[in-house]
Design an enzyme around this catalytic site. Structure first.
Site, PDB file in Angstrom:
ATOM      1  N   PRO A   1       0.804  -1.220   0.000  1.00  0.00           N
ATOM      2  CA  PRO A   1       0.000   0.000   0.000  1.00  0.00           C
ATOM      3  C   PRO A   1       0.842   1.278   0.000  1.00  0.00           C
ATOM      4  O   PRO A   1       1.880   1.346   0.655  1.00  0.00           O
ATOM      5  CB  PRO A   1      -0.804  -0.098   1.308  1.00  0.00           C
ATOM      6  CG  PRO A   1       0.007  -0.987   2.180  1.00  0.00           C
ATOM      7  CD  PRO A   1       0.645  -1.991   1.242  1.00  0.00           C
ATOM      8  N   ASN A   2       0.360   2.218  -0.764  1.00  0.00           N
ATOM      9  CA  ASN A   2       0.932   3.572  -0.864  1.00  0.00           C
ATOM     10  C   ASN A   2       2.222   3.636  -1.682  1.00  0.00           C
ATOM     11  O   ASN A   2       2.714   4.734  -1.956  1.00  0.00           O
ATOM     12  CB  ASN A   2       1.150   4.199   0.530  1.00  0.00           C
ATOM     13  CG  ASN A   2      -0.134   4.239   1.328  1.00  0.00           C
ATOM     14  OD1 ASN A   2      -1.122   4.773   0.843  1.00  0.00           O
ATOM     15  ND2 ASN A   2      -0.152   3.648   2.504  1.00  0.00           N
TER      16      ASN A   2
ATOM     17  N   ARG B   1       5.059  10.765  -2.253  1.00  0.00           N
ATOM     18  CA  ARG B   1       4.866  10.634  -0.808  1.00  0.00           C
ATOM     19  C   ARG B   1       6.208  10.761  -0.094  1.00  0.00           C
ATOM     20  O   ARG B   1       7.140  10.008  -0.362  1.00  0.00           O
ATOM     21  CB  ARG B   1       4.256   9.263  -0.491  1.00  0.00           C
ATOM     22  CG  ARG B   1       4.117   8.987   1.002  1.00  0.00           C
ATOM     23  CD  ARG B   1       3.363   7.703   1.306  1.00  0.00           C
ATOM     24  NE  ARG B   1       4.074   6.511   0.986  1.00  0.00           N
ATOM     25  CZ  ARG B   1       4.256   5.490   1.845  1.00  0.00           C
ATOM     26  NH1 ARG B   1       3.765   5.538   3.063  1.00  0.00           N
ATOM     27  NH2 ARG B   1       4.906   4.424   1.460  1.00  0.00           N
TER      28      ARG B   1
ATOM     29  N   TYR C   1      11.468   8.610   1.122  1.00  0.00           N
ATOM     30  CA  TYR C   1      11.438   7.540   0.110  1.00  0.00           C
ATOM     31  C   TYR C   1      12.105   7.928  -1.210  1.00  0.00           C
ATOM     32  O   TYR C   1      12.210   7.085  -2.104  1.00  0.00           O
ATOM     33  CB  TYR C   1       9.980   7.118  -0.148  1.00  0.00           C
ATOM     34  CG  TYR C   1       9.287   6.583   1.083  1.00  0.00           C
ATOM     35  CD1 TYR C   1       9.750   5.433   1.722  1.00  0.00           C
ATOM     36  CD2 TYR C   1       8.186   7.240   1.635  1.00  0.00           C
ATOM     37  CE1 TYR C   1       9.129   4.943   2.860  1.00  0.00           C
ATOM     38  CE2 TYR C   1       7.546   6.758   2.763  1.00  0.00           C
ATOM     39  CZ  TYR C   1       8.024   5.610   3.375  1.00  0.00           C
ATOM     40  OH  TYR C   1       7.418   5.124   4.503  1.00  0.00           O
TER      41      TYR C   1
ATOM     42  N   ASN D   1       8.168  -5.585  -0.841  1.00  0.00           N
ATOM     43  CA  ASN D   1       8.057  -4.409   0.025  1.00  0.00           C
ATOM     44  C   ASN D   1       6.586  -4.294   0.361  1.00  0.00           C
ATOM     45  O   ASN D   1       5.789  -3.776  -0.433  1.00  0.00           O
ATOM     46  CB  ASN D   1       8.568  -3.136  -0.651  1.00  0.00           C
ATOM     47  CG  ASN D   1       8.524  -1.959   0.309  1.00  0.00           C
ATOM     48  OD1 ASN D   1       7.915  -2.036   1.386  1.00  0.00           O
ATOM     49  ND2 ASN D   1       9.159  -0.854  -0.056  1.00  0.00           N
TER      50      ASN D   1
ATOM     51  N   ALA E   1       3.180  -0.858   4.915  1.00  0.00           N
ATOM     52  CA  ALA E   1       2.677  -0.949   6.288  1.00  0.00           C
ATOM     53  C   ALA E   1       2.198  -2.357   6.655  1.00  0.00           C
ATOM     54  O   ALA E   1       2.174  -2.714   7.839  1.00  0.00           O
ATOM     55  CB  ALA E   1       1.553   0.066   6.497  1.00  0.00           C
TER      56      ALA E   1
ATOM     57  N   GLU F   1      12.980  -9.357   1.636  1.00  0.00           N
ATOM     58  CA  GLU F   1      12.152  -8.248   2.133  1.00  0.00           C
ATOM     59  C   GLU F   1      12.934  -6.950   1.916  1.00  0.00           C
ATOM     60  O   GLU F   1      14.109  -6.871   2.280  1.00  0.00           O
ATOM     61  CB  GLU F   1      11.890  -8.477   3.636  1.00  0.00           C
ATOM     62  CG  GLU F   1      11.092  -7.365   4.299  1.00  0.00           C
ATOM     63  CD  GLU F   1      10.912  -7.605   5.802  1.00  0.00           C
ATOM     64  OE1 GLU F   1      11.228  -8.709   6.299  1.00  0.00           O
ATOM     65  OE2 GLU F   1      10.453  -6.660   6.477  1.00  0.00           O
TER      66      GLU F   1
ATOM     67  N   HIS G   1      12.899  -2.658   2.315  1.00  0.00           N
ATOM     68  CA  HIS G   1      12.326  -1.379   2.749  1.00  0.00           C
ATOM     69  C   HIS G   1      13.235  -0.269   2.259  1.00  0.00           C
ATOM     70  O   HIS G   1      14.457  -0.319   2.479  1.00  0.00           O
ATOM     71  CB  HIS G   1      12.173  -1.320   4.271  1.00  0.00           C
ATOM     72  CG  HIS G   1      11.245  -2.373   4.761  1.00  0.00           C
ATOM     73  ND1 HIS G   1       9.883  -2.289   4.564  1.00  0.00           N
ATOM     74  CD2 HIS G   1      11.477  -3.551   5.357  1.00  0.00           C
ATOM     75  CE1 HIS G   1       9.325  -3.389   5.042  1.00  0.00           C
ATOM     76  NE2 HIS G   1      10.261  -4.173   5.532  1.00  0.00           N
TER      77      HIS G   1
ATOM     78  N   ARG H   1      13.165   4.704  12.481  1.00  0.00           N
ATOM     79  CA  ARG H   1      11.895   5.433  12.451  1.00  0.00           C
ATOM     80  C   ARG H   1      11.037   5.051  13.669  1.00  0.00           C
ATOM     81  O   ARG H   1      11.569   4.562  14.662  1.00  0.00           O
ATOM     82  CB  ARG H   1      11.196   5.165  11.117  1.00  0.00           C
ATOM     83  CG  ARG H   1      12.053   5.631   9.916  1.00  0.00           C
ATOM     84  CD  ARG H   1      11.366   5.388   8.595  1.00  0.00           C
ATOM     85  NE  ARG H   1      10.137   6.180   8.480  1.00  0.00           N
ATOM     86  CZ  ARG H   1       9.206   5.955   7.548  1.00  0.00           C
ATOM     87  NH1 ARG H   1       9.376   4.985   6.665  1.00  0.00           N
ATOM     88  NH2 ARG H   1       8.120   6.711   7.517  1.00  0.00           N
TER      89      ARG H   1
HETATM   90  C1  DQA Z   1       8.380   1.007   3.843  1.00  0.00           C
HETATM   91  C2  DQA Z   1       8.441   1.231   5.343  1.00  0.00           C
HETATM   92  C3  DQA Z   1       7.083   0.995   5.961  1.00  0.00           C
HETATM   93  O1  DQA Z   1       7.152   1.189   7.372  1.00  0.00           O
HETATM   94  C4  DQA Z   1       6.071   1.969   5.387  1.00  0.00           C
HETATM   95  O2  DQA Z   1       4.791   1.694   5.909  1.00  0.00           O
HETATM   96  C5  DQA Z   1       6.058   1.979   3.910  1.00  0.00           C
HETATM   97  C6  DQA Z   1       7.327   1.859   3.187  1.00  0.00           C
HETATM   98  C7  DQA Z   1       9.739   1.344   3.158  1.00  0.00           C
HETATM   99  O3  DQA Z   1       9.892   0.955   1.994  1.00  0.00           O
HETATM  100  O4  DQA Z   1      10.585   1.996   3.749  1.00  0.00           O
HETATM  101  O5  DQA Z   1       5.013   2.147   3.282  1.00  0.00           O
HETATM  102  O6  DQA Z   1       8.122  -0.360   3.595  1.00  0.00           O
END
Ligand code: DQA
Length: 148
Positions: free
Chosen positions: A11-12, A19, A24, A75, A78, A99, A101, A108
């Site tokens: 998501p997002n 964003r 990011y 990735n 959340a 995985e 990020h 964070r």
């Molecule tokens: C994320 C880190 C997560 O905590 C966050 O909710 C994201 C992006 C990252 O790529 O740093 O949406 O996965």
């Protein structure tokens, strides 16, 4: 060796580049998917990249690709910190899971420090920006390509 790496973004992540660019970066999701494809090509691999804001859609993608993909780059955004369902789905995949990020989640908020996915991943790449996806492709190639 031919094969397809599944690249799953949660998501997002469709808003990459817009964003929180200070967290990011400015690359878009299209940039990230193109980066993965380019990197995969170096190893004779292809990518099947999916993104959704709907958990069930990503779980369905895991089911669809679980036996055909040589590995998974995930990735989960959340959902990393919340989803037992995604973990259960990923536990069924045959290839290695990396995985990723983009941000350093450990620097964070505390709620980002726990991942439901890390203990079933072969590797975790955190805080390397979008370059982490390229590292993940190279790692899956190393784990799955038979050297002669
Ligand atoms: C994320 C880190 C997560 O905590 C966050 O909710 C994201 C992006 C990252 O790529 O740093 O949406 O996965």
């Amino acid at each position: 060796m031919a094969g397809t790496i599944a690249v799953l973004n949660g998501p997002n992540l469709n808003l990459l580049g817009v964003r929180k660019p200070e967290v990011y970066g400015r690359d878009t999701l299209a940039d990230v998917e193109a980066l993965c494809a380019r990197e995969a090509e170096r190893f004779g691999l292809t990518v099947d990249a999916r993104q959704s804001n709907h958990e069930g859609v990503i779980i369905d993608a895991v089911h669809e690709l679980r036996t055909s993909a040589v590995g998974f780059i995930v990735n989960a955004g959340a959902w990393t910190h919340t989803s037992v369902a995604l973990r259960d789905a990923l536990e069924t995949v045959e290839g290695p899971i990396i995985e990723v990020h983009i941000s350093n989640v450990h620097a964070r908020e505390e709620f980002r420090h726990h991942s439901y996915l890390s203990s079933i991943a072969s590797g975790i790449i955190v805080g390397c920006g979008v370059q982490g996806y390229a590292f993940a492709v190279a790692r899956i190639a190393a784990l799955t390509t038979v050297s002669v």
